[in-house]
Design an enzyme around this catalytic site. Structure first.
Site, PDB file in Angstrom:
ATOM      1  N   ASP A  11       0.865  -1.169   0.007  1.00 25.38           N
ATOM      2  CA  ASP A  11       0.177   0.002   0.067  1.00 25.38           C
ATOM      3  C   ASP A  11       0.818   1.198  -0.046  1.00 25.38           C
ATOM      4  O   ASP A  11       2.037   1.138   0.171  1.00 25.38           O
ATOM      5  CB  ASP A  11      -0.778   0.083   1.218  1.00 25.38           C
ATOM      6  CG  ASP A  11      -2.010   1.050   1.158  1.00 25.38           C
ATOM      7  OD1 ASP A  11      -2.138   1.478  -0.187  1.00 25.38           O
ATOM      8  OD2 ASP A  11      -2.829   1.207   2.131  1.00 25.38           O
ATOM      9  N   GLU A  52       1.945   3.834  -3.968  1.00 23.16           N
ATOM     10  CA  GLU A  52       1.418   2.563  -4.205  1.00 23.16           C
ATOM     11  C   GLU A  52       2.344   1.598  -4.953  1.00 23.16           C
ATOM     12  O   GLU A  52       2.788   0.604  -4.578  1.00 23.16           O
ATOM     13  CB  GLU A  52      -0.039   2.546  -4.791  1.00 23.16           C
ATOM     14  CG  GLU A  52      -0.920   2.946  -3.890  1.00 23.16           C
ATOM     15  CD  GLU A  52      -2.481   3.624  -4.507  1.00 23.16           C
ATOM     16  OE1 GLU A  52      -3.196   3.736  -3.777  1.00 23.16           O
ATOM     17  OE2 GLU A  52      -2.497   3.427  -5.854  1.00 23.16           O
ATOM     18  N   ASP A  77      -5.075  -2.759  -2.132  1.00 24.89           N
ATOM     19  CA  ASP A  77      -6.503  -2.339  -2.371  1.00 24.89           C
ATOM     20  C   ASP A  77      -6.672  -1.172  -3.669  1.00 24.89           C
ATOM     21  O   ASP A  77      -7.634  -0.287  -3.414  1.00 24.89           O
ATOM     22  CB  ASP A  77      -7.099  -1.947  -1.166  1.00 24.89           C
ATOM     23  CG  ASP A  77      -5.925  -0.505  -0.355  1.00 24.89           C
ATOM     24  OD1 ASP A  77      -5.884   0.110  -1.070  1.00 24.89           O
ATOM     25  OD2 ASP A  77      -5.334  -0.916   0.637  1.00 24.89           O
ATOM     26  N   HIS A 198      32.647   9.766   1.953  1.00 21.52           N
ATOM     27  CA  HIS A 198      32.794  11.034   1.352  1.00 21.52           C
ATOM     28  C   HIS A 198      34.122  11.788   1.605  1.00 21.52           C
ATOM     29  O   HIS A 198      34.882  11.549   2.609  1.00 21.52           O
ATOM     30  CB  HIS A 198      31.886  12.123   1.703  1.00 21.52           C
ATOM     31  CG  HIS A 198      31.538  12.194   3.085  1.00 21.52           C
ATOM     32  ND1 HIS A 198      32.283  13.239   3.786  1.00 21.52           N
ATOM     33  CD2 HIS A 198      30.929  11.635   4.012  1.00 21.52           C
ATOM     34  CE1 HIS A 198      32.279  13.192   5.064  1.00 21.52           C
ATOM     35  NE2 HIS A 198      31.433  12.036   5.142  1.00 21.52           N
ATOM     36  N   GLU A 274      24.249   8.802   7.027  1.00 19.41           N
ATOM     37  CA  GLU A 274      24.994   8.613   8.206  1.00 19.41           C
ATOM     38  C   GLU A 274      23.977   8.611   9.756  1.00 19.41           C
ATOM     39  O   GLU A 274      22.852   9.059   9.528  1.00 19.41           O
ATOM     40  CB  GLU A 274      25.829   9.836   8.574  1.00 19.41           C
ATOM     41  CG  GLU A 274      26.899   9.779   9.836  1.00 19.41           C
ATOM     42  CD  GLU A 274      27.644   8.564   9.919  1.00 19.41           C
ATOM     43  OE1 GLU A 274      27.017   7.530  10.074  1.00 19.41           O
ATOM     44  OE2 GLU A 274      28.804   8.846   9.616  1.00 19.41           O
TER      45      GLU A 274
END
Length: 393
Positions: A11, A52, A77, A198, A274
């Site tokens: 859902d 969805e 649904d 990084h 992080e």
């Protein structure tokens, strides 16, 4: 032997349509109906239909991580998604087309059947989607609430975990014997994660806590130079097939430098951001020790302890493990560059080695350093490289 059968319930929702959105999905054992995996995520601003579809994709990938040869019954649904994925309705909206194509690519079409159910029968997926949206409203990502009993966790045939909330259980249970990497029978092409921390920010040389809950600093001039050096080294290797980055600026800048050299696009994954260090963000270790002595002592003693208003290493491990599993399912047999941070890299290394949580404090990981982990089809993992900074000399 007949293939396993799973039920995927999915859902998604949007508070505003479009507005803040999230999805939820559960995987059930087809014979017992027992939930064996859950997934949820806050995805930012999106429509109900996008959410969805994202829930459907997450549910299918969670099932694939458990058994890629299984047969799947999808219950939703959303009449729109069910009819479109069943091929009875055309997919006209440009936002839906790539999502539908991605969902179809998880399992062969002849192994997935779609059926509509009323909303009251889709309560678990709906609950998870709302939990994800609530988490997003609070400025964080959804995390599993409970740890299942070990017996509820099936044995996975690949390196992926069957349920992110099972990580804590798996770490406390005796592990099966592990064959040395390369000594087993041919298991096919390994999946390889090249892990790049990084480059430096202004906080790095001052050794200040810099997680996902702080100022989100950019790379410094030195950090930009480090990113370019790492990118050049990766381009020289010529093996990277995809680039995935943490959403934080310093990681994205580093990833973009590598992607430009490699001719690839950067995919963002919230799961490899992080740790959120809460009230400690921007402080040095000495400042934390002075201002939060009891909290710091607890944090150093247990992976389950979190900084005030922050995230524990145990929670980070669950999040990173789920991201790892999704990426292994998506990039099976390929080499992927993951541009991330100290804790996610150390966590992936720790889990690959089967090391205890306290090992996080015993690894050195320099800015713009490279590490490599490989994952095999029998569930084993192999650490190939750790904290390589040769390209920075």
């Amino acid at each position: 032997m007949a293939p396993r059968r799973f039920i995927v319930e999915a859902d998604g929702g949007s508070r505003g349509n479009p507005g803040p959105a999230g999805y939820g999905a559960v995987v059930r054992d087809g014979d017992t109906g027992q939930i064996i995996a859950e997934a949820a995520e806050y995805i930012g601003r999106a429509t109900n239909n996008v959410a969805e579809y994202r829930g459907l994709i997450a549910g299918l990938r969670a099932a694939q991580a458990i058994d890629p040869d299984a047969r799947i019954d999808v219950l939703m649904d959303s009449k729109l998604v069910v009819e479109q994925m069943s091929g009875r309705w055309k997919i006209k909206h440009p936002d839906m087309q790539p999502l539908a194509a991605e969902a179809r690519g998880v399992f062969p079409r002849d192994r997935v059947v779609y059926a509509w159910i009323p909303r009251e029968r889709n309560k678990d997926a709906d609950r998870l989607a709302n939990e994800a949206m609530d988490a997003g409203k609070a400025g964080r990502q959804w995390e599993p609430r409970a740890v299942p009993e070990p017996k509820a966790v099936p044995v996975a045939p690949k390196a992926v975990a069957v349920a992110p909330e099972a990580v804590a259980v798996a770490e406390e249970q005796p592990q099966a014997p592990v064959r040395p990497a390369g000594w087993a029978a041919d298991l096919g092409t390994a999946s390889t994660f090249v892990l790049l921390r990084h480059g430096e920010t202004r906080l790095t040389p001052e050794k200040r806590f810099s997680g996902s809950g702080g100022s989100d600093p950019e790379l410094s001039d030195k950090g930009l130079w480090q990113a370019e050096r790492a990118a050049a080294a990766l381009a020289a290797r010529g093996t990277v097939q995809a680039v995935v980055s943490s959403p934080l600026k310093r990681a994205r800048q580093t990833a973009e430098a590598a992607a430009a050299r490699l001719g690839l696009e950067v995919r963002i994954d919230e799961g490899i951001r992080e740790t959120d260090f809460g009230a400690w963000e921007g402080l040095t270790f000495a400042e934390v020790q002075q201002q939060y002595p009891a909290d710091l002592e607890a944090w150093l003693s247990s992976a389950k302890a979190a900084p005030p208003g922050g995230e524990s290493f145990a929670a980070t491990a669950r999040r990173v493990s789920l991201a790892r599993d999704k990426l292994l399912a998506r990039y099976s047999g390929r080499t992927v560059l993951l541009v991330t941070h100290v804790t996610p890299v150390k966590t992936l290394v720790r889990l690959a080695l089967g090391a205890p949580p306290e090992s996080l404090f015993r690894m050195e990981l320099s800015a713009a350093s490279l590490s490599v982990v490989q994952y095999y089809a029998d569930g084993n993992a192999s650490l190939r490289l750790l904290n390589d900074t040769g390209h920075l000399r």
